[in-house]
Design a protein around this motif. Structure first.
Motif, mmCIF file in Angstrom:
data_model
loop_
_atom_site.group_PDB
_atom_site.id
_atom_site.type_symbol
_atom_site.label_atom_id
_atom_site.label_comp_id
_atom_site.label_asym_id
_atom_site.label_seq_id
_atom_site.Cartn_x
_atom_site.Cartn_y
_atom_site.Cartn_z
ATOM 1 N N ARG A 96 8.711 -35.282 -43.174
ATOM 2 C CA ARG A 96 8.091 -34.947 -44.476
ATOM 3 C C ARG A 96 9.011 -35.890 -44.805
ATOM 4 O O ARG A 96 8.889 -37.157 -46.179
ATOM 5 N N ALA A 97 10.483 -35.714 -44.823
ATOM 6 C CA ALA A 97 11.094 -36.572 -46.020
ATOM 7 C C ALA A 97 11.031 -38.210 -44.990
ATOM 8 O O ALA A 97 10.962 -39.031 -46.195
ATOM 9 N N ALA B 247 9.581 -41.463 -47.928
ATOM 10 C CA ALA B 247 10.200 -42.913 -47.213
ATOM 11 C C ALA B 247 9.475 -43.722 -47.019
ATOM 12 O O ALA B 247 9.468 -45.298 -47.694
ATOM 13 N N ILE B 248 9.158 -43.667 -45.298
ATOM 14 C CA ILE B 248 8.236 -45.335 -44.939
ATOM 15 C C ILE B 248 6.602 -45.517 -46.021
ATOM 16 O O ILE B 248 6.601 -46.513 -46.032
ATOM 17 N N GLY B 249 5.955 -44.485 -46.901
ATOM 18 C CA GLY B 249 5.195 -44.190 -47.493
ATOM 19 C C GLY B 249 5.277 -44.957 -48.908
ATOM 20 O O GLY B 249 4.438 -46.347 -49.326
ATOM 21 N N ASP C 298 4.513 -44.299 -54.986
ATOM 22 C CA ASP C 298 4.817 -43.360 -55.223
ATOM 23 C C ASP C 298 3.046 -42.790 -55.010
ATOM 24 O O ASP C 298 3.087 -41.498 -53.811
ATOM 25 N N VAL C 299 2.024 -43.487 -54.646
ATOM 26 C CA VAL C 299 0.392 -42.769 -53.999
ATOM 27 C C VAL C 299 0.043 -42.458 -52.621
ATOM 28 O O VAL C 299 0.362 -41.450 -52.684
ATOM 29 N N LEU C 300 0.834 -42.995 -51.790
ATOM 30 C CA LEU C 300 1.311 -43.254 -51.020
ATOM 31 C C LEU C 300 2.323 -42.458 -50.152
ATOM 32 O O LEU C 300 2.230 -41.825 -48.973
ATOM 33 N N ALA C 301 3.280 -42.067 -50.539
ATOM 34 C CA ALA C 301 4.940 -41.667 -50.675
ATOM 35 C C ALA C 301 4.117 -39.889 -51.035
ATOM 36 O O ALA C 301 4.365 -39.095 -50.270
ATOM 37 N N GLY D 34 -2.333 -41.724 -42.315
ATOM 38 C CA GLY D 34 -1.964 -41.153 -40.650
ATOM 39 C C GLY D 34 -1.682 -41.894 -40.089
ATOM 40 O O GLY D 34 -0.391 -41.655 -39.687
ATOM 41 N N VAL D 35 -1.499 -43.661 -40.123
ATOM 42 C CA VAL D 35 -0.575 -44.917 -39.942
ATOM 43 C C VAL D 35 1.628 -44.013 -40.011
ATOM 44 O O VAL D 35 1.617 -43.825 -39.633
ATOM 45 N N VAL D 36 1.242 -43.482 -41.895
ATOM 46 C CA VAL D 36 2.218 -43.066 -42.441
ATOM 47 C C VAL D 36 3.581 -41.815 -41.293
ATOM 48 O O VAL D 36 4.341 -41.737 -40.976
ATOM 49 N N VAL D 37 2.313 -41.414 -41.462
ATOM 50 C CA VAL D 37 2.615 -39.586 -41.014
ATOM 51 C C VAL D 37 3.127 -40.061 -39.693
ATOM 52 O O VAL D 37 4.091 -39.329 -39.216
#
Length: 713
Positions: A386-387, A391-393, A399-402, A468-471
């Motif tokens: 999650r952390a 940060a990547i988001g 903020d929205v993607l994070a 999905g890419v970020v996660v």
């Protein structure tokens, strides 16, 4: 000598299906190789492997009854050791000849020849060719010894002697028959307590005769299919099953197609000797269960082929590959339908039960599941992911993607606690997506949960959305950093945590999704935000370096697989500031530049400049005093650089790396002239420093895209 074709068959009890094709190929290839090595079969002999659930066989063309005699030259010893000053044999030579079965009478016929160091004595003789019976026995023993048997079993055979007794045999399955035919002649060999003959056995229930008598080696496949109701060839059986599957699907109509799964097709091919495809169906009510669950249970547990409609949706019909062909197949069809029904009912029960609890309510339970004894529980791991995802988001979408990445990362592993994933671990992620939709979460979150394991293998698709890419990046980075941080590194043949696959997944997502983020920044994020409270500063620094190196090595290998040469790939400076999506563009520019006629000379000059700068004392400043230029060649080079370098830099800044390198090609002539007419290491320190500054400017300009010296041969 007259050559004839050879057939060897080992008849056994049912072989392990997943290993059958490999066993059949290995048996035939080793047997043939051994026959060729003994001169019994020509190098161009055609080798045909046969493998069915109850037999391994090989057909080899052009096998001799006896190999041709072969002239043999054996080095004995140096002449100075074998003969005394008068030319008489020494005791050492006589002893060696005795060991070869001859005596002093052979001394006169010994050949003298240099062996590279001194003159030596050679004994020349003719070795009789191997007889087929002895040669085949050796080849058969070797073929059985080298079979890639997944697990050996031990069984007892009654000893064939006057005194009753038993002997232990170790093999993949109990063997009951051995055939060895050279043309129509039985070759007397033995294996696994069996003596060779010319009879085998066909289908357990549908053979026309038993035993099946083989007339000769060439009639094996035809006789076995006619009298034994067995298609002996693995490839032919596989093709026949594929043909019948397609025909059955066409009979169902509606554009239906059997699911494509070559591994399942090969396994079923290894389970049947006489395939017969039948159409079955199950109750349409089960289609309310996610089709992945139904497909998996039919494939994994029953070896059935589900039927998909023209839109790729599962139908309530499926295909069964039977090993029998009764005139009335209704009993076989009914039996398979009865068998599959409880499996589908279990899947429906698991699905219904799982939906009674939300994914969010399962988050706390992850804290009770151990991930790794040095890295804590799945709950702790989830917090790290999650952390990292937040940060990547934030870096990629604010903020929205994070926020969306944080939500998806929190729920991504919760389906591990569901009954469905407990029964079918292959569905992790997929079921999380279904349950997320049931819980009322957005498609963006559901897709991210479903896709965060992707890409799972080479050629797999990437996550469908940026969340999905970020996660997925966060999940894979957490795994790499965690495992490297505790020293759990992959070895040459072992990679239990699939770290190489995770690395390639990260590379693919960064490159194919064109994510403009430096690799070093990502690693720092994963280490600081994910493991800042677990690893000390030294471990963090070491992990950063080792993971970066690991990723770069994987990336370099991938680029070479795409057709870039090793020198081209090595020209790219891989450091933590590099943006991976930029690398293929730079490499394409390097490849285009390397094709230019000016490229070899400029690459060699670049390498020479680099060596000069390395040998200079202290740091060289890239400054040039134009008024201090003396030789015409250095003036011409400086003048050419005033127009060429700014043009190349402008193209570089615009991201047109190919044009940037092509612009530098104009410097070939002035660079060549400079090295022909200018002494860089002049006696005058000021003159030397000015010329080094000129070369430093040139070196910096030439190596912005890549290190061109790597292209020098």
């Amino acid at each position: 000598m007259t050559a004839q074709n050879l057939l060897v068959e080992l008849f056994v009890e049912e072989l392990p299906p997943k290993a059958l094709k490999k066993l059949g190929d290995a048996f035939a290839s080793v047997l043939a190789d051994q026959l060729k090595a003994q001169g019994l079969a020509p190098d161009e002999a055609v080798v045909t492997a046969y493998a069915s659930p109850r037999r391994l066989a090989a057909h080899v063309t052009g096998v001799l009854a006896r190999a041709e005699d072969k002239a043999v030259s054996q080095k004995l010893m140096p002449v100075s050791v074998g003969l005394d000053a008068s030319g008489q044999p020494t005791s050492a030579l006589l002893k060696r000849l005795g060991a070869l079965g001859t005596d002093a009478s052979a001394v006169a016929g010994l050949k003298r020849a240099p062996d590279g160091k001194a003159e030596a004595l050679f004994y020349e003789s003719v070795a009789p060719g191997a007889a087929l019976a002895a040669g085949l026995q050796k080849a058969l023993d070797e073929a059985l010894a080298k079979l890639p048997i997944p697990k050996v079993m031990s069984y007892q055979l009654e000893t064939d002697c006057e005194l009753p007794g038993w002997t232990s045999v170790n093999f993949v399955r109990p063997a009951h028959g051995l055939v060895a035919l050279h043309g129509s002649t039985v070759v007397p060999v033995k294996a696994l307590g069996l003596a060779s003959g010319n009879t085998t056995h066909g289908h357990r229930f549908e053979a026309a005769v038993s035993p099946v008598v083989l007339k000769d080696a060439d009639s094996y496949a035809v006789t076995l299919q006619g009298d034994g109701a067995v298609i002996a060839s693995f490839a032919e059986r596989k093709a026949e099953i594929a043909r019948q599957l397609a025909a059955a699907a066409a009979k169902v109509g509606g554009g239906c197609q059997p699911i494509e799964d070559d591994a399942l097709l090969e396994e079923v091919t290894a389970l049947v000797e006489r395939p017969n495809v039948l159409i079955c169906e199950f109750e349409a009510q089960f289609l309310g269960v996610p089709q992945e669950c139904l497909i998996l249970t039919m494939k994994a547990n029953q070896k059935y082929f589900p039927l998909l409609d023209a839109a790729g949706k599962l139908t309530n019909k499926f295909l069964v590959v039977s090993n029998i062909s009764p005139s009335d197949a209704s009993a076989v069809i009914g039996g398979n339908e009865r068998v599959v029904r409880p499996r589908l009912a279990d899947a429906k029960f698991f699905f219904d039960q799982d939906r009674k609890k939300t994914l969010a309510s399962r988050v706390e339970g992850l804290g009770k599941v151990v991930y790794h004894n040095k890295l804590g529980t799945q709950g702790e791991r989830t917090e790290r992911v999650r952390a990292i995802a937040r940060a990547i988001g934030q870096q990629l979408g604010g903020d929205v993607l994070a926020k969306s990445a944080d939500t998806a990362a929190q729920l991504a592993k919760t389906d591990l606690l569901t009954d469905m994933v407990g029964e079918f671990p292959e569905l992790q992620g997929i079921m999380g997506g279904y349950y997320a939709r049931h819980d009322g979460l957005t498609e963006d979150i559901a897709f991210a949960i479903e896709d965060h394991y992707k890409p799972r293998f080479a050629g797999d698709e990437l996550p469908r959305n940026l969340t999905g890419v970020v996660v997925a990046l966060a999940d894979k980075l957490e795994t790499l950093v965690g495992m490297f941080g505790i020293g759990n590194l992959p070895t040459g043949d072992k990679d239990p945590f699939a770290l190489r696959r995770h690395a390639l997944g990260i590379i693919r997502m960064l490159v194919e999704r064109n994510l403009d983020v430096p690799l070093g920044s990502l690693l720092s994020t994963a280490i600081d935000d994910g493991f800042g409270d677990r690893f000390d500063a030294d471990v963090q620094a070491q992990t950063h370096t080792s993971v970066a190196t690991f990723l770069f090595e994987r990336f370099a290998g991938t680029l070479q697989e795409q057709g870039f040469s090793a020198p081209q790939v090595s020209s790219i400076r891989f450091d933590t500031s590099v943006v991976l999506t930029d690398v293929p563009k730079r490499l394409q520019a390097v490849r285009t530049f390397a094709a230019l006629p000016e490229a070899p000379a400029l690459a060699a000059a670049n390498k020479r400049i680099g060596n000069i700068l390395k040998k200079s004392e202290g740091d060289v400043s890239a400054t040039v005093n134009e008024s201090a230029l003396v030789e015409q060649a250095e003036k011409d080079l400086f003048a050419a650089m005033q127009t060429t370098v700014p043009a190349a830099n402008a193209k570089f800044e615009a991201g047109d790396y190919t044009a940037s390198l092509q612009a530098l090609a104009a410097l070939r002539a002035p660079v060549d002239a400079f090295f022909d007419g200018v002494m860089v290491n002049a006696d005058d320190p000021a003159l030397k420093a000015n010329r080094l500054g000129l070369l430093k400017q040139l070196h910096d300009a030439m190596n912005r895209v890549a290190d061109l010296s790597r292209l020098a041969t």
